[in-house]
Motif scaffolding. Structure first.
Motif, PDB file in Angstrom:
ATOM      1  N   ALA A   1       0.823  -1.209   0.000  1.00 29.87           N
ATOM      2  CA  ALA A   1       0.000   0.000   0.000  1.00 29.87           C
ATOM      3  C   ALA A   1       0.858   1.259   0.000  1.00 29.87           C
ATOM      4  O   ALA A   1       0.506   2.269  -0.638  1.00 29.87           O
ATOM      5  N   GLU A   2       1.990   1.228   0.683  1.00 29.44           N
ATOM      6  CA  GLU A   2       2.846   2.408   0.751  1.00 29.44           C
ATOM      7  C   GLU A   2       3.743   2.542  -0.468  1.00 29.44           C
ATOM      8  O   GLU A   2       4.167   3.651  -0.811  1.00 29.44           O
ATOM      9  N   ARG A   3       4.019   1.435  -1.120  1.00 27.04           N
ATOM     10  CA  ARG A   3       4.863   1.477  -2.323  1.00 27.04           C
ATOM     11  C   ARG A   3       4.051   1.786  -3.575  1.00 27.04           C
ATOM     12  O   ARG A   3       4.573   2.381  -4.532  1.00 27.04           O
ATOM     13  N   ALA A   4       2.784   1.416  -3.586  1.00 27.21           N
ATOM     14  CA  ALA A   4       1.958   1.552  -4.782  1.00 27.21           C
ATOM     15  C   ALA A   4       1.937   2.969  -5.357  1.00 27.21           C
ATOM     16  O   ALA A   4       1.999   3.137  -6.593  1.00 27.21           O
ATOM     17  N   PRO A   5       1.851   4.034  -4.533  1.00 30.72           N
ATOM     18  CA  PRO A   5       1.763   5.378  -5.120  1.00 30.72           C
ATOM     19  C   PRO A   5       2.948   5.753  -5.995  1.00 30.72           C
ATOM     20  O   PRO A   5       2.803   6.570  -6.915  1.00 30.72           O
ATOM     21  N   ILE A   6       4.127   5.196  -5.752  1.00 30.64           N
ATOM     22  CA  ILE A   6       5.313   5.603  -6.510  1.00 30.64           C
ATOM     23  C   ILE A   6       5.723   4.590  -7.573  1.00 30.64           C
ATOM     24  O   ILE A   6       6.657   4.835  -8.336  1.00 30.64           O
ATOM     25  N   ASN A   7       5.040   3.455  -7.635  1.00 32.88           N
ATOM     26  CA  ASN A   7       5.465   2.405  -8.567  1.00 32.88           C
ATOM     27  C   ASN A   7       5.489   2.880 -10.015  1.00 32.88           C
ATOM     28  O   ASN A   7       6.419   2.576 -10.774  1.00 32.88           O
ATOM     29  N   ARG A   8       4.467   3.633 -10.416  1.00 30.75           N
ATOM     30  CA  ARG A   8       4.408   4.053 -11.812  1.00 30.75           C
ATOM     31  C   ARG A   8       5.583   4.952 -12.161  1.00 30.75           C
ATOM     32  O   ARG A   8       6.200   4.815 -13.229  1.00 30.75           O
ATOM     33  N   SER A   9       5.936   5.881 -11.278  1.00 30.33           N
ATOM     34  CA  SER A   9       7.046   6.791 -11.555  1.00 30.33           C
ATOM     35  C   SER A   9       8.371   6.055 -11.683  1.00 30.33           C
ATOM     36  O   SER A   9       9.292   6.543 -12.352  1.00 30.33           O
ATOM     37  N   MET A  10       8.485   4.895 -11.041  1.00 32.02           N
ATOM     38  CA  MET A  10       9.750   4.169 -10.991  1.00 32.02           C
ATOM     39  C   MET A  10       9.907   3.141 -12.104  1.00 32.02           C
ATOM     40  O   MET A  10      10.930   2.469 -12.188  1.00 32.02           O
TER      41      MET A  10
ATOM     42  N   GLY B   1      -3.649   9.264   0.135  1.00 33.45           N
ATOM     43  CA  GLY B   1      -4.561   8.945   1.224  1.00 33.45           C
ATOM     44  C   GLY B   1      -3.899   8.251   2.393  1.00 33.45           C
ATOM     45  O   GLY B   1      -4.573   7.902   3.373  1.00 33.45           O
ATOM     46  N   LEU B   2      -2.576   8.050   2.325  1.00 31.72           N
ATOM     47  CA  LEU B   2      -1.859   7.429   3.441  1.00 31.72           C
ATOM     48  C   LEU B   2      -1.762   8.395   4.612  1.00 31.72           C
ATOM     49  O   LEU B   2      -1.762   9.622   4.428  1.00 31.72           O
ATOM     50  N   PRO B   3      -1.661   7.872   5.835  1.00 31.40           N
ATOM     51  CA  PRO B   3      -1.498   8.747   6.994  1.00 31.40           C
ATOM     52  C   PRO B   3      -0.234   9.600   6.892  1.00 31.40           C
ATOM     53  O   PRO B   3       0.749   9.209   6.266  1.00 31.40           O
ATOM     54  N   ARG B   4      -0.263  10.755   7.544  1.00 27.51           N
ATOM     55  CA  ARG B   4       0.860  11.693   7.508  1.00 27.51           C
ATOM     56  C   ARG B   4       2.161  11.018   7.908  1.00 27.51           C
ATOM     57  O   ARG B   4       3.184  11.196   7.236  1.00 27.51           O
TER      58      ARG B   4
END
Length: 403
Positions: free
Chosen positions: A96-105, A224-227
């Motif tokens: 869940a925490e890695r998913a937001p950046i996967n596309r950029s990488m 949407g992840l916590p701060r």
């Protein structure tokens, strides 16, 4: 029974009570060889950990999240970064925490969006290195460190951060992660770095929620992840995304200085620079260990491991496993292709490995050799390596043939 008789721990593992942390930091590879001769899994009292030395064992550890949890890394990252980041979590939290950046990488995105910035930053760094001149230049100080800082600042989107800030923050975080002796000065530096990065993110995260872009901070800000998760992962990226690329620049130049026939091969076949990068990260792995905690009683590589034991796949040792890599101590980009573990493996494989391969292996280092004829480590001046948890060239004086 003497140490050489390999006394057994309660779990049946050979016990290496001779390991010296100072020697590990100076050069770990002789220690790795001696440990491997004792067995694939060895108990090291001075570390209070089991070390896994074999290539196959390290891959197996990384593949079994149910038995070997990554939460051991959370202990060090919480201390260094102020909270657990994705590297210290298992799926589904890790995913869940890695998913937001996967596309950029992904390699396509790196080549299309980030590579032009990497090219610009490498050219800027080359101009600065050239201005220092072949009699006084240090590759880390004058090129690799600032380059890695600029690349990372652009990718993460840390507007307002100076290269010197990024270098200092990254050093503080990685030093605290490796601070097994709990040295107060190292802890204080990490606290200062955490406060400064948090203050910068307090400004940037609201901005990226209003003005999203392709940066990693923007992706996490709008996930949407916590701060606390967002902040910890940005700091994890600062820690791991600067020192490793910096070290790979100087490692490659060191390797090609000591193996001139390999340098000549690259000159004749420049399409092989990607192979040179991969061989360099196998030859001297910038990250050595990835601690894991045993979640259930298990027998692994013939050793009975109790619940709560910390067992570490030793990446540096696995990448020198003679059962997998012939003449592992030699740098040889023509060796048979076997996947190294320099970026880890499994779900925790380094998210930035394509950015490092392209930014360093295909852009920055080839540019140095094109523009600076005869580039080499300058043996007239002191040069040194350091570290084993994080290993790289510490002092990298370089020279080249002046025009």
């Amino acid at each position: 029974m003497t140490t050489t008789d390999q006394p057994l721990s309660a779990g049946g593992a050979p016990t290496a009570d001779w390991v010296d942390l100072g020697e590990l930091a100076r050069d770990p590879y002789d220690t790795y060889r001696r440990l491997r001769e004792m067995g694939p899994v060895v108990w090291v009292p001075v570390l209070n950990r089991y070390l896994c030395l074999s290539y196959s064992g390290c891959r197996a550890l990384e593949a079994d999240q149910e038995t070997f949890t990554a939460t051991a890394s959370a202990l060090a990252s919480t201390r260094a970064l102020g909270g657990p980041a994705m590297l210290g979590k298992d799926d589904p939290e890790h995913a869940a925490e890695r998913a937001p950046i996967n596309r950029s990488m992904r390699p396509k995105n790196v080549r299309e969006f980030w590579a032009p910035l990497f090219e610009r930053n490498a050219r800027m760094g080359l101009d600065e290195l050239s201005a220092v001149g072949p009699e006084a230049a240090d590759l880390n100080r004058d090129f690799a460190g600032p380059l890695s800082a600029r690349n990372l600042t652009d990718m993460v989107g840390l507007k307002g951060a100076r290269p010197a800030d990024m270098v200092r923050w990254s050093h503080a975080f990685t030093s605290e992660q490796a601070n097994m002796q709990e040295i107060p000065a190292i802890r204080a530096d990490a606290e200062t770095a955490r406060r400064e990065v948090d203050e910068l993110l307090d400004e940037l995260i609201p901005y990226y929620r209003q003005h999203p872009d392709s940066s990693l901070a923007s992706a996490w800000a709008n996930s949407g992840l916590p701060r606390d998760d967002v902040y910890a992962n940005v700091k994890l990226t600062i820690a791991g995304g600067l020192n490793e690329p910096k070290h790979m620049v100087s490692t490659m130049v060191w390797a090609l200085t000591d193996h001139p026939h390999q340098r000549d091969l690259l000159s004749a076949e420049p399409g092989r620079w990607a192979e040179a990068f991969d061989e360099a990260i196998r030859w001297v792995s910038p990250i050595a260990i990835l601690p894991r905690i045993v979640t259930r009683p298990t027998t692994f590589e013939g050793v009975d491991l109790p619940v709560g034991a910390v067992v570490c796949p030793v990446i540096g040792a696995a990448n020198h496993d003679p059962d997998v890599f012939e003449r592992p101590e030699e740098f040889d980009l023509t060796r048979p292709r076997v996947s190294h573990l320099g970026f880890g493996s499994g779900v925790h494989q380094c998210a930035g490995h394509w950015a490092a391969r392209i930014g360093i292996g295909e852009i920055a280092v080839p540019m140095l050799y094109r523009e600076l004829p005869g580039l080499r480590i300058d043996r007239r001046r002191p040069a040194s390596w350091s570290g084993w948890v994080f290993r790289g060239v510490e002092t990298a004086p370089v020279t080249w043939d002046a025009a």
